[in-house]
Design a protein around this motif. Structure first.
Motif, PDB file in Angstrom:
ATOM      1  N   GLU A 170     -44.059  -3.342-107.874  1.00 50.36           N
ATOM      2  CA  GLU A 170     -42.786  -3.233-108.598  1.00 50.36           C
ATOM      3  C   GLU A 170     -42.507  -1.780-108.965  1.00 50.36           C
ATOM      4  OE1 GLU A 170     -42.348  -5.840-111.919  1.00 50.36           O
ATOM      5  OE2 GLU A 170     -43.298  -7.540-110.907  1.00 50.36           O
ATOM      6  N   ARG A 171     -41.230  -1.506-109.107  1.00 51.36           N
ATOM      7  CA  ARG A 171     -40.799  -0.179-109.551  1.00 51.36           C
ATOM      8  C   ARG A 171     -39.609  -0.347-110.483  1.00 51.36           C
ATOM      9  NH1 ARG A 171     -41.729   5.018-107.725  1.00 51.36           N
ATOM     10  NH2 ARG A 171     -40.235   6.499-108.580  1.00 51.36           N
ATOM     11  N   ASN A 172     -39.814   0.013-111.749  1.00 50.49           N
ATOM     12  CA  ASN A 172     -38.758  -0.071-112.758  1.00 50.49           C
ATOM     13  C   ASN A 172     -38.077  -1.435-112.762  1.00 50.49           C
ATOM     14  OD1 ASN A 172     -39.229   2.616-113.566  1.00 50.49           O
ATOM     15  ND2 ASN A 172     -37.887   3.388-111.946  1.00 50.49           N
ATOM     16  N   GLY A 173     -38.887  -2.475-112.716  1.00 51.52           N
ATOM     17  CA  GLY A 173     -38.374  -3.835-112.824  1.00 51.52           C
ATOM     18  C   GLY A 173     -37.894  -4.462-111.537  1.00 51.52           C
ATOM     19  N   GLU A 282     -46.902   6.192-110.432  1.00 49.59           N
ATOM     20  CA  GLU A 282     -45.872   6.826-111.247  1.00 49.59           C
ATOM     21  C   GLU A 282     -45.494   5.915-112.414  1.00 49.59           C
ATOM     22  OE1 GLU A 282     -43.161   9.575-108.580  1.00 49.59           O
ATOM     23  OE2 GLU A 282     -43.126   7.518-107.844  1.00 49.59           O
ATOM     24  N   GLY A 283     -44.863   6.470-113.429  1.00 50.39           N
ATOM     25  CA  GLY A 283     -44.409   5.686-114.564  1.00 50.39           C
ATOM     26  C   GLY A 283     -43.442   4.596-114.139  1.00 50.39           C
ATOM     27  N   GLY A 284     -43.605   3.398-114.700  1.00 47.63           N
ATOM     28  CA  GLY A 284     -42.742   2.284-114.358  1.00 47.63           C
ATOM     29  C   GLY A 284     -43.085   1.601-113.057  1.00 47.63           C
ATOM     30  N   VAL A 285     -44.218   1.987-112.466  1.00 43.97           N
ATOM     31  CA  VAL A 285     -44.602   1.455-111.156  1.00 43.97           C
ATOM     32  C   VAL A 285     -45.855   0.611-111.272  1.00 43.97           C
ATOM     33  CG1 VAL A 285     -45.378   2.051-108.828  1.00 43.97           C
ATOM     34  CG2 VAL A 285     -43.534   3.351-109.890  1.00 43.97           C
ATOM     35  N   THR A 286     -45.846  -0.534-110.608  1.00 40.26           N
ATOM     36  CA  THR A 286     -47.022  -1.384-110.473  1.00 40.26           C
ATOM     37  C   THR A 286     -47.343  -1.521-108.993  1.00 40.26           C
ATOM     38  OG1 THR A 286     -46.443  -2.652-112.450  1.00 40.26           O
ATOM     39  CG2 THR A 286     -48.020  -3.648-110.947  1.00 40.26           C
TER      40      THR A 286
END
Length: 375
Positions: A170-173, A282-286
């Motif tokens: 995922e990236r930023n939802g 990166e931030g917001g990344v799974t």
């Protein structure tokens, strides 16, 4: 210890998978049976797009995407040079030219600044017409689509997401498979969501692309199988593989959580280890952690691999040769930009065991071995 333990997964879900396979054997609709459309509906809902169209494999998925976009001879598609051969192969197969770009040293994905520079060099020094950017979600982490899309829009380029390894990330939802104009994935057995053979899928919110891809995957079919309105290909996901994937999709959220746990154990203990560099999200990344990939630092990759091998711990090296160095591309597509980061990664990266059925004590044994390599 297994690098990827497909047998353990099957044993865990054996009864449900066997029942699904038996149902297909009973109804006998082995090609485009009801399980295929059921799977496509579930995949579209999971990813969060209007259309999921299955096909025979991940490479065909890329080719179908390119064909639907009208990419062909005289066109160029930017592809990261640090990836599997299929990404660039699909571009060449439709008659277009892959142009290779460098990647970020910690995420392994396309570097936005270098992507923009590569576009500038193509426009300044090449007769090729840039048509699209193919971003790859390498090792499970979705690429930086915000910057990629911004760059693409500025140059009127299409975006293809190659989520063969990223499915579940995922990236930023937003989930992998929902980025770009068209996205693709692979269900090769070793992928985060894998079948028991080959399989792939194409994802899009564009109704026209979806209709075209459905035609292209069945010989360019029109109203019926003897009304061929375009040149297509034979690329259908068989019903048995769809049946397997339906049951694996039920397990998938729990398996992703376990992958996160395993990756967390590795990173917590190895982040400050002097002999390796750990991967960074990166931030917001799974990440879906298709692979957990380290960079050898203080000692050579081969030294670390031998140390692990002595403890019967398997490792793997992915992409020891960059795309621009492959024999098929060295003369046809000379690099237009600096690709030194990818070349460095190709020389030092290696991957540790990663799968949802890896026990904590096995992970600790891997960590202990690496921590004691220099002792």
């Amino acid at each position: 210890m297994q690098f990827i333990d497909l047998k353990a997964q099957y044993e865990f879900a054996k009864q449900r998978i066997d029942q699904r396979i038996a149902a297909v054997l009973d109804h006998g609709q082995y090609i485009m049976g009801p399980e295929v459309s059921e799977l496509e509906g579930q995949l579209a809902r999971y990813v969060g797009v209007k259309h999921a169209i299955t096909c025979a494999n991940g490479t065909d998925a890329l080719q179908l995407a390119l064909m639907a976009m009208g990419v062909g001879p005289g066109d160029a598609v930017i592809v990261p040079t640090f990836t599997f051969f299929a990404s660039a192969e699909a571009v060449a197969f439709v008659g277009a030219t892959p142009v290779f770009a460098d990647v970020d040293s910690r995420t392994f994905n396309l570097d936005g600044e270098k992507l923009a520079a590569t576009i500038g060099k193509v426009q300044a020094s090449s007769s090729l017409k840039l048509k699209a950017i193919m971003a790859v979600d390498l090792f499970g982490q979705p690429a930086a689509y915000e910057s990629i899309q911004s760059i693409a829009s500025a140059h009127n380029l299409l975006v293809i997401e190659d989520a063969a390894q990223g499915f579940g990330g995922e990236r930023n939802g937003k989930r992998a498979g929902s980025f770009g104009d068209i996205a693709t994935t692979s269900f090769f057995p070793a992928k985060p969501l894998g079948c028991y053979g080959d399989g792939g899928a194409v994802f899009t919110n564009n109704d026209d692309y979806a209709a075209l891809i459905k035609s292209l995957r069945v010989h360019g079919k029109g109203s019926d199988k003897y009304d061929n309105v375009r040149i297509g290909m034979n690329s259908r996901l068989d019903t048995l593989q769809a049946a397997v994937l339906l049951e694996k999709l039920v397990l998938f959220p729990a398996e992703l959580a376990r992958r996160q746990h395993v990756a967390g154990l590795y990173s917590a203990e190895l982040e400050n280890n002097p002999v390796v560099v750990t991967p960074k999200c990166e931030g917001g990344v799974t990440s879906s952690w298709a692979q957990y990939t380290l960079q050898a630092k203080a000692v050579s990759r081969s030294t670390l691999q031998r140390s692990l091998q002595r403890q019967h711990i398997p490792t793997a090296v992915y992409y020891a040769t960059c795309m621009h160095q492959q024999s098929a591309f060295t003369s046809a597509t000379p690099p237009l930009s600096d690709l030194s980061v990818a070349e460095s990664l190709a020389a030092c990266c290696f991957s540790l065991p990663m799968h949802p059925y890896l026990a904590d004590e096995e992970v600790e044994r891997v960590i202990f071995t690496l921590q004691n390599t220099l002792l």
